[in-house]
Design an enzyme around this catalytic site. Structure first.
Site, mmCIF file in Angstrom:
data_model
loop_
_atom_site.group_PDB
_atom_site.id
_atom_site.type_symbol
_atom_site.label_atom_id
_atom_site.label_comp_id
_atom_site.label_asym_id
_atom_site.label_seq_id
_atom_site.Cartn_x
_atom_site.Cartn_y
_atom_site.Cartn_z
ATOM 1 N N GLN A 164 0.781 -1.246 0.000
ATOM 2 C CA GLN A 164 0.000 0.000 0.000
ATOM 3 C C GLN A 164 0.813 1.296 0.000
ATOM 4 O OE1 GLN A 164 -3.772 0.354 2.414
ATOM 5 N NE2 GLN A 164 -2.521 1.850 3.497
ATOM 6 N N GLU A 206 -3.503 9.205 -1.938
ATOM 7 C CA GLU A 206 -2.816 10.031 -0.942
ATOM 8 C C GLU A 206 -1.726 10.895 -1.570
ATOM 9 O OE1 GLU A 206 -1.626 7.785 2.484
ATOM 10 O OE2 GLU A 206 -3.673 7.162 2.915
ATOM 11 N N ASP A 243 4.133 0.512 4.380
ATOM 12 C CA ASP A 243 2.892 -0.006 4.962
ATOM 13 C C ASP A 243 2.436 -1.133 4.040
ATOM 14 O OD1 ASP A 243 0.495 -0.632 6.088
ATOM 15 O OD2 ASP A 243 -0.442 1.342 5.859
ATOM 16 N N GLU A 286 4.740 -1.458 8.497
ATOM 17 C CA GLU A 286 3.408 -1.439 9.121
ATOM 18 C C GLU A 286 2.580 -2.614 8.619
ATOM 19 O OE1 GLU A 286 1.673 2.481 8.804
ATOM 20 O OE2 GLU A 286 -0.354 1.683 8.721
ATOM 21 N N ASP A 313 -1.461 -1.324 12.591
ATOM 22 C CA ASP A 313 -2.531 -0.389 12.208
ATOM 23 C C ASP A 313 -3.858 -1.146 12.230
ATOM 24 O OD1 ASP A 313 -4.290 1.373 11.007
ATOM 25 O OD2 ASP A 313 -3.364 1.305 9.038
ATOM 26 N N LYS A 338 -4.909 6.530 14.888
ATOM 27 C CA LYS A 338 -5.888 7.198 14.025
ATOM 28 C C LYS A 338 -7.100 7.484 14.904
ATOM 29 C CE LYS A 338 -4.836 4.802 9.629
ATOM 30 N NZ LYS A 338 -5.110 3.529 8.892
ATOM 31 N N ARG A 367 -5.993 9.501 7.317
ATOM 32 C CA ARG A 367 -6.645 8.435 6.559
ATOM 33 C C ARG A 367 -6.476 8.748 5.074
ATOM 34 N NH1 ARG A 367 -9.301 4.758 10.037
ATOM 35 N NH2 ARG A 367 -8.892 3.478 8.196
ATOM 36 N N SER A 368 -6.851 7.781 4.246
ATOM 37 C CA SER A 368 -6.732 8.038 2.805
ATOM 38 C C SER A 368 -7.772 9.051 2.333
ATOM 39 C CB SER A 368 -6.829 6.737 2.019
ATOM 40 O OG SER A 368 -7.954 5.996 2.410
ATOM 41 N N LYS A 389 2.204 10.477 9.998
ATOM 42 C CA LYS A 389 2.010 9.875 8.674
ATOM 43 C C LYS A 389 0.780 10.521 8.051
ATOM 44 C CE LYS A 389 1.058 5.350 6.584
ATOM 45 N NZ LYS A 389 0.196 4.163 6.766
#
Ligand code: PGA
Ligand code: ZN
Length: 436
Positions: A164, A206, A243, A286, A313, A338, A367-368, A389
């Site tokens: 990702q 992102e 990640d 991650e 995560d 998060k 978040r995305s 991040k």
């Protein structure tokens, strides 16, 4: 007068053009706090539920139900409460919805209100949010070490590659400002390499370059080439962070890399990642294994935990209980924070404290699906000693968070940058200590 007078909610739109929840918290003295809920695409199954309306309108993604939660349930319950008692406010929200995943109210409703209350309390105290967070929670503020995405992938790029996030960190920088300058050089070097191969096809969700690669490892090779093209020696000032988001392509003991038409068991996945750790200057990783693979996560941590940062995560979903359980099982040595996975500020900070108490690292994360909300830049700074991040180095919902840190840098001073401290226990830290 920090008494909450009224709370309103409106539908606004996130960086993917999807509806989301914005909350306004107004105090009796007229002070306003405002926050917007972000939205994930590669979500953990144990994180707070984003309440969406379903049906056909807006792809089922409208948030009228969550807005109603704020207006009809949360607002009346919080009216008259003290905004500067975040713990009491969040406890009142939890009392309305004791379900573990907040599926009655919706985590998107609770997080917008919880964060808006924090903003209101800070504004009422006449402090920037980062300072308020540091004072309220007894922390020494410091500017975080960023993880910045160069190539997007997985659920954020139509699954063009399986992995990702291909990111860089600049632990050897002497200021936050320097991190961004070095990252900008690497970001554009990567773009030039892709263009030279005829492979530039825009950016992923992102802001990282769209991943046109023949294998997942080719993305890693290109990242190393970009770091070198930017004039850096990989592993010195700059390291790689991944990640894997393994729950997106793995589960029930199997891991399927679609790009390479390859299927492995948990041991195979660990072997593959181990080879990558040997071959590339990766200092942080991650979700290397899927969220339903605790044995794999413990085995990976046993083998590599003294070399790299291993962040949970989807595996830990900003949950203090899961962090403590993972520590007992020897899985992970860092946690992603998060706020919308937990659903409230207090639960997120409890998770941060649980990790901190274990000597773990923590990475405050976007978040995305993001917006102009900059709360996380302040949280990461106010909590101190951490990492941030946010995604890549383009698109304003990303840049607004990096730029906010530069404004905080002006207030706090360049010396307040945490530097490479979060990676002190990795191979990078050992190398730095040995003066290599
Ligand atoms: P998400 O992914 O926001 O799409 O869930 C971010 C991450 O996995 O870190
Ligand atoms: Zn993740």
């Amino acid at each position: 007068m920090t008494e909450i007078q009224s709370i309103t909610a409106r539908r606004v739109w996130d960086s993917r053009g999807r509806p989301t929840v914005e909350a306004d918290v107004k105090l009796a003295n007229g002070v306003l706090g405002r926050a917007i809920a972000p939205a994930g695409a590669s979500r953990g199954t144990r994180e707070a539920i984003e309440r969406r309306d379903g049906g056909t309108r807006l792809g089922g993604r409208d948030v009228q139900g969550a807005l109603t939660s704020v207006r009809d349930r949360i607002a009346p319950a919080l009216a008259g409460m003290e905004a500067n008692d975040q713990a009491a406010v969040d406890a009142a929200i939890l009392a309305l919805d004791p379900s573990p995943l907040k599926d009655t109210l919706g985590g998107n409703a609770t997080v917008a209100v919880s964060l808006a209350v924090l903003h209101a309390a800070a504004a009422d105290a006449g402090k920037p949010l980062w300072r308020h967070v540091a004072d309220e929670f007894g922390r020494t503020p410091s500017l975080p070490l960023p993880e910045i995405q160069i190539f997007g992938g997985g659920a954020h790029a139509g699954r063009r590659v399986d992995i990702q996030d291909f990111m860089v960190m600049v632990p050897g920088a002497s200021s936050f400002d320097e991190v961004l300058e070095v990252t900008s050089e690497i970001y554009f070097a990567a773009g030039e390499i892709m263009a030279a191969k005829g492979r530039v096809a825009g950016v992923a969700d992102e802001g990282g370059w769209w991943p046109v690669f023949d294998s997942n490892e080719e993305a890693l090779e290109t990242l190393v080439a970009a770091i070198e093209k930017a004039g850096e020696k990989p592993g010195e000032r700059v390291v790689i962070s991944l990640d894997i988001a393994a729950s997106e392509f793995g589960g029930e003991g199997r891991y399927r890399l679609a790009l390479e038409d390859r299927e492995m068991d948990s041991a195979g996945q660990i072997e593959m990642l181990g080879r990558w750790l040997d071959a590339y200057p990766i200092a942080s990783i991650e979700d290397p294994l899927a969220e339903d693979d605790p044995e794999g996560m413990a085995e990976f941590t046993r083998r590599f935990g003294d070399r790299v940062q291993i962040i949970g995560d989807d595996y830990l979903v900003t949950n203090a209980v899961l962090v403590r359980e993972a520590a007992e099982q020897g899985a992970c040595n860092a946690v992603l924070i998060k706020v919308n996975q937990a659903g409230t500020v207090s639960e997120s900070i409890e998770t941060f404290r649980a990790a901190d108490g274990l000597g773990w690292g923590s990475v405050v994360s976007a978040r995305s699906g993001e917006t102009e909300d900059v709360s996380i830049s302040h949280l990461a700074t106010g909590l101190g000693g951490g990492q941030l991040k946010v995604g890549s180095f383009s698109r304003s919902e990303r840049m607004v968070k990096w730029n906010e840190c530069l404004r905080i840098q002006d207030e706090l001073g360049e010396a307040a940058f945490v530097g490479g401290a979060p990676l002190a226990r990795t191979w990078w830290g050992a190398r730095r200590k040995a003066g290599v």
